[in-house]
Design a protein around this motif. Structure first.
Motif, mmCIF file in Angstrom:
data_model
loop_
_atom_site.group_PDB
_atom_site.id
_atom_site.type_symbol
_atom_site.label_atom_id
_atom_site.label_comp_id
_atom_site.label_asym_id
_atom_site.label_seq_id
_atom_site.Cartn_x
_atom_site.Cartn_y
_atom_site.Cartn_z
ATOM 1 N N ILE A 117 0.846 -1.197 0.000
ATOM 2 C CA ILE A 117 0.000 0.000 0.000
ATOM 3 C C ILE A 117 0.879 1.243 0.000
ATOM 4 C CG2 ILE A 117 -1.816 1.261 1.238
ATOM 5 C CD1 ILE A 117 -2.647 -1.486 -0.031
ATOM 6 N N ARG A 118 0.578 2.145 -0.944
ATOM 7 C CA ARG A 118 1.421 3.322 -1.182
ATOM 8 C C ARG A 118 1.086 4.496 -0.259
ATOM 9 N NH1 ARG A 118 0.335 5.549 -7.055
ATOM 10 N NH2 ARG A 118 -1.601 5.994 -5.975
ATOM 11 N N GLY A 131 5.769 -5.429 1.989
ATOM 12 C CA GLY A 131 6.420 -4.782 0.839
ATOM 13 C C GLY A 131 6.670 -3.308 1.093
ATOM 14 N N ILE A 132 6.132 -2.458 0.186
ATOM 15 C CA ILE A 132 6.392 -1.010 0.310
ATOM 16 C C ILE A 132 5.487 -0.347 1.352
ATOM 17 C CG2 ILE A 132 7.165 -0.804 -2.093
ATOM 18 C CD1 ILE A 132 4.412 0.794 -2.532
ATOM 19 N N THR A 133 4.567 -1.103 1.966
ATOM 20 C CA THR A 133 3.651 -0.517 2.956
ATOM 21 C C THR A 133 4.467 0.070 4.107
ATOM 22 O OG1 THR A 133 2.092 -2.277 2.389
ATOM 23 C CG2 THR A 133 1.577 -0.953 4.348
ATOM 24 N N ALA A 134 4.262 1.358 4.385
ATOM 25 C CA ALA A 134 5.030 2.026 5.444
ATOM 26 C C ALA A 134 4.549 1.571 6.821
ATOM 27 C CB ALA A 134 4.882 3.538 5.313
ATOM 28 N N THR A 135 5.408 1.738 7.813
ATOM 29 C CA THR A 135 5.079 1.304 9.173
ATOM 30 C C THR A 135 5.010 2.506 10.118
ATOM 31 O OG1 THR A 135 7.420 0.971 9.662
ATOM 32 C CG2 THR A 135 6.204 -0.950 8.868
ATOM 33 N N PRO A 136 4.215 2.376 11.196
ATOM 34 C CA PRO A 136 4.204 3.418 12.226
ATOM 35 C C PRO A 136 5.543 3.395 12.968
ATOM 36 C CG PRO A 136 2.333 1.894 12.449
ATOM 37 C CD PRO A 136 3.290 1.280 11.495
ATOM 38 N N GLU A 168 2.752 -6.044 12.299
ATOM 39 C CA GLU A 168 4.104 -6.543 12.030
ATOM 40 C C GLU A 168 4.433 -6.248 10.574
ATOM 41 O OE1 GLU A 168 4.545 -10.678 13.170
ATOM 42 O OE2 GLU A 168 6.320 -10.891 11.885
ATOM 43 N N TYR A 169 5.693 -5.912 10.306
ATOM 44 C CA TYR A 169 6.124 -5.725 8.924
ATOM 45 C C TYR A 169 6.670 -7.037 8.379
ATOM 46 C CZ TYR A 169 8.680 -4.414 4.791
ATOM 47 O OH TYR A 169 9.124 -4.364 3.491
ATOM 48 N N VAL A 170 6.237 -7.407 7.168
ATOM 49 C CA VAL A 170 6.778 -8.587 6.475
ATOM 50 C C VAL A 170 7.126 -8.144 5.054
ATOM 51 C CG1 VAL A 170 6.247 -10.902 5.608
ATOM 52 C CG2 VAL A 170 5.370 -10.203 7.833
ATOM 53 N N GLU A 171 8.343 -8.429 4.630
ATOM 54 C CA GLU A 171 8.772 -7.923 3.325
ATOM 55 C C GLU A 171 8.005 -8.577 2.167
ATOM 56 O OE1 GLU A 171 12.961 -7.680 2.909
ATOM 57 O OE2 GLU A 171 12.810 -6.850 0.893
ATOM 58 N N ASN A 172 7.877 -9.893 2.231
ATOM 59 C CA ASN A 172 7.339 -10.617 1.083
ATOM 60 C C ASN A 172 5.921 -11.142 1.373
ATOM 61 O OD1 ASN A 172 6.829 -12.530 -0.938
ATOM 62 N ND2 ASN A 172 9.025 -12.792 -1.274
ATOM 63 N N THR A 173 4.954 -10.596 0.658
ATOM 64 C CA THR A 173 3.544 -10.952 0.933
ATOM 65 C C THR A 173 3.298 -12.446 0.729
ATOM 66 O OG1 THR A 173 2.983 -8.783 0.024
ATOM 67 C CG2 THR A 173 1.147 -10.255 0.500
ATOM 68 N N ILE A 174 3.884 -13.017 -0.320
ATOM 69 C CA ILE A 174 3.586 -14.418 -0.635
ATOM 70 C C ILE A 174 4.125 -15.358 0.458
ATOM 71 C CG2 ILE A 174 5.572 -14.874 -2.162
ATOM 72 C CD1 ILE A 174 2.001 -16.007 -2.877
ATOM 73 N N ASP A 175 5.282 -15.027 1.028
ATOM 74 C CA ASP A 175 5.815 -15.849 2.134
ATOM 75 C C ASP A 175 4.844 -15.825 3.312
ATOM 76 O OD1 ASP A 175 8.055 -16.260 0.621
ATOM 77 O OD2 ASP A 175 9.357 -14.893 1.764
ATOM 78 N N LEU A 176 4.298 -14.656 3.591
ATOM 79 C CA LEU A 176 3.335 -14.518 4.693
ATOM 80 C C LEU A 176 2.070 -15.338 4.413
ATOM 81 C CD1 LEU A 176 2.230 -13.144 7.293
ATOM 82 C CD2 LEU A 176 1.397 -11.299 5.809
ATOM 83 N N ILE A 177 1.590 -15.268 3.173
ATOM 84 C CA ILE A 177 0.366 -15.995 2.807
ATOM 85 C C ILE A 177 0.575 -17.498 3.042
ATOM 86 C CG2 ILE A 177 -1.162 -16.604 0.832
ATOM 87 C CD1 ILE A 177 -1.295 -13.615 2.010
ATOM 88 N N GLU A 178 1.728 -18.011 2.614
ATOM 89 C CA GLU A 178 2.013 -19.447 2.794
ATOM 90 C C GLU A 178 2.092 -19.780 4.285
ATOM 91 O OE1 GLU A 178 1.513 -21.292 0.465
ATOM 92 O OE2 GLU A 178 1.906 -20.120 -1.336
ATOM 93 N N GLY A 207 -5.076 -4.758 -1.664
ATOM 94 C CA GLY A 207 -3.977 -4.509 -2.590
ATOM 95 C C GLY A 207 -3.654 -3.054 -2.846
ATOM 96 N N ASN A 208 -2.562 -2.893 -3.550
ATOM 97 C CA ASN A 208 -2.000 -1.597 -3.944
ATOM 98 C C ASN A 208 -3.027 -0.752 -4.717
ATOM 99 O OD1 ASN A 208 -0.567 -0.174 -6.476
ATOM 100 N ND2 ASN A 208 0.763 -0.033 -4.702
ATOM 101 N N GLU A 209 -2.916 0.561 -4.519
ATOM 102 C CA GLU A 209 -3.856 1.528 -5.102
ATOM 103 C C GLU A 209 -3.921 1.450 -6.630
ATOM 104 O OE1 GLU A 209 -1.683 2.036 -2.700
ATOM 105 O OE2 GLU A 209 -2.538 3.315 -1.148
#
Ligand SMILES: C[S@@+](CC[C@H](N)C(=O)[O-])C[C@H]1O[C@@H](n2cnc3c(N)ncnc32)[C@H](O)[C@@H]1O
Length: 177
Positions: free
Chosen positions: A32-33, A57-62, A81-91, A128-130
């Motif tokens: 999310i941008r 991914g590019i989603t910014a964090t507080p 929590e921040y996770v870099e790779n969305t697909i790894d999280l989904i699995e 998903g992304n805008e």
């Protein structure tokens, strides 16, 4: 009719929120941008006692002032929590028995009004992304796709608006279960 004052709304304190039983809902933000959209998702998640938000991914964090503008303190209540790779999280979520529902317009998607959550299951809702939406590999890996029917001229809703619509709908259906 008289409008209620904030003091009459009987909201939880931050400590009470932390100790309250959560709705079995996880939110995944896929790249999310907009910081305002991220904050708005936090505010909705606080309202409906969402278990956790994953920022991917590019989603910014507080903390960030532009997230705070729309989150209004809810980054201090909702777990994230921040996770870099969305697909790894989904699995990972799928292997933890969480049902992954991408919120997207896709072939053979289930219309939100037809969707009934299974009792005693935890759902992860992926937004998903805008511009690009939920990544195709994430859509493909999802257990279900939920689409909000639209009847006007615009192709899609703002991501944070779609989050409000879906989280309220699923929360209300879970309460009925
Ligand atoms: C602005 S939309 C992205 C539109 C983009 N053109 C695309 O290819 O998906 C941002 C996000 O909001 C959610 N969204 C918006 N409208 C939706 C709808 N009618 N049904 C399901 N999800 C929607 C989805 O998660 C989507 O990825």
């Amino acid at each position: 009719m008289r409008k209620l004052k904030n003091s009459e709304l009987d909201r939880l304190s931050v400590d009470e929120f932390k100790n309250t039983k959560k709705t079995p809902l996880i939110i995944v933000l896929d790249n999310i941008r907009s910081l305002n959209n991220i904050g708005s998702v936090f505010r909705t998640s606080d309202a409906f006692l969402v278990e956790k938000i994953y920022l991917c991914g590019i989603t910014a964090t507080p903390p960030h002032k532009d997230i705070h503008k729309t989150a209004l303190g809810s980054t201090d209540t909702v777990a994230w929590e921040y996770v870099e790779n969305t697909i790894d999280l989904i699995e990972q979520l799928k292997s933890d028995n969480v049902i992954v529902a991408s919120i997207e317009q896709a072939e053979n998607a289930t219309m939100l009004n037809d969707f009934k959550p299974e009792a005693n299951k935890t759902y992860a809702l992926v937004f998903g992304n805008e511009v690009k939406g939920v990544a195709q590999n994430v859509v493909s890996a999802s257990d279900i796709i939920l689409e909000i029917p639209q009847f006007g001229t615009k192709h899609s809703l703002n991501i944070s608006v779609s989050c409000g619509v879906v989280v309220w709908d699923v929360f209300a259906k879970m309460k009925e279960n």
